[in-house]
Design a protein around this motif. Structure first.
Motif, PDB file in Angstrom:
ATOM      1  N   HIS A  94      -7.349  -0.083  -6.986  1.00 19.42           N
ATOM      2  CA  HIS A  94      -6.415  -0.781  -6.172  1.00 19.42           C
ATOM      3  C   HIS A  94      -6.090  -0.139  -4.642  1.00 19.42           C
ATOM      4  CE1 HIS A  94      -5.555  -3.201  -9.258  1.00 19.42           C
ATOM      5  NE2 HIS A  94      -5.174  -2.213 -10.158  1.00 19.42           N
ATOM      6  N   LYS A  95      -6.111   1.292  -4.748  1.00 12.53           N
ATOM      7  CA  LYS A  95      -6.004   1.934  -3.658  1.00 12.53           C
ATOM      8  C   LYS A  95      -7.245   1.800  -2.778  1.00 12.53           C
ATOM      9  CE  LYS A  95      -5.799   6.809  -2.021  1.00 12.53           C
ATOM     10  NZ  LYS A  95      -5.745   8.366  -2.598  1.00 12.53           N
ATOM     11  N   LEU A 135       1.691   5.442   6.743  1.00  8.85           N
ATOM     12  CA  LEU A 135       0.523   5.566   5.612  1.00  8.85           C
ATOM     13  C   LEU A 135      -0.267   6.741   5.655  1.00  8.85           C
ATOM     14  CD1 LEU A 135      -0.584   1.665   5.518  1.00  8.85           C
ATOM     15  CD2 LEU A 135       0.859   2.932   3.952  1.00  8.85           C
ATOM     16  N   GLY A 153      -6.962  -1.532  -0.999  1.00 12.82           N
ATOM     17  CA  GLY A 153      -5.869  -1.543   0.146  1.00 12.82           C
ATOM     18  C   GLY A 153      -6.302  -0.608   1.308  1.00 12.82           C
ATOM     19  N   LEU A 154      -7.006   0.527   1.239  1.00  9.17           N
ATOM     20  CA  LEU A 154      -7.489   1.154   2.308  1.00  9.17           C
ATOM     21  C   LEU A 154      -8.604   0.381   2.992  1.00  9.17           C
ATOM     22  CD1 LEU A 154      -7.402   4.676   0.743  1.00  9.17           C
ATOM     23  CD2 LEU A 154      -5.855   3.732   2.416  1.00  9.17           C
ATOM     24  N   LEU A 203       0.966  -1.336  -0.071  1.00 13.39           N
ATOM     25  CA  LEU A 203      -0.081   0.068  -0.039  1.00 13.39           C
ATOM     26  C   LEU A 203       0.745   1.227  -0.084  1.00 13.39           C
ATOM     27  CD1 LEU A 203      -2.832   1.316  -0.068  1.00 13.39           C
ATOM     28  CD2 LEU A 203      -2.851   1.098   2.499  1.00 13.39           C
ATOM     29  N   LEU A 243       2.172   1.793  -3.388  1.00 11.10           N
ATOM     30  CA  LEU A 243       0.933   2.274  -4.193  1.00 11.10           C
ATOM     31  C   LEU A 243       0.806   3.733  -3.841  1.00 11.10           C
ATOM     32  CD1 LEU A 243      -1.401   1.058  -6.177  1.00 11.10           C
ATOM     33  CD2 LEU A 243      -2.704   1.054  -3.854  1.00 11.10           C
TER      34      LEU A 243
END
Length: 109
Positions: free
Chosen positions: A32-33, A51, A36-37, A7, A10
């Motif tokens: 994708h983000k 992050l 991941g979040l 992440l 990313l």
């Protein structure tokens, strides 16, 4: 467990795309983000701090980019208004428009 390094990579890619102005690629990266979040719900707090900094930095970059686009739109509107002519007011407060002649281009052989 969250794959925090993936992440983070990313988010770094997102930063690069923002700085490059690659808006189409940013849209593709968004899915994708988001995934991941979404996986961060069960993350440990110590994983979230770096992050959060990356997210905050990217948010500031996006806000600056949006403001830049808004300013460009305002500038274009001002230029379009100037092309239409000059608006002025006389001593009595009556509006008067002074038309602007379009530029003449002369071609010389």
């Amino acid at each position: 467990m969250v794959d925090a390094p993936a992440l983070a990579a990313l988010l770094e890619e997102e930063r690069r795309l923002i700085l490059d102005g690659s808006w189409g690629d940013l849209q593709a990266l968004a899915q994708h983000k988001a995934a991941g979040l979404d996986a961060l719900r069960h993350a440990e707090p110590e994983e979230l701090a770096p992050l959060a900094r990356s997210l905050s930095r990217n948010q500031a970059l996006l806000a600056a980019a949006i403001e830049g686009v808004r300013e460009a739109l305002r500038r274009r509107a001002a230029l379009a208004a100037a092309r239409k002519g000059l608006v002025t007011y006389n001593a009595q407060g009556t509006r008067a428009e002074v038309p602007v002649a379009p530029p003449r281009i002369e071609r010389k052989a």
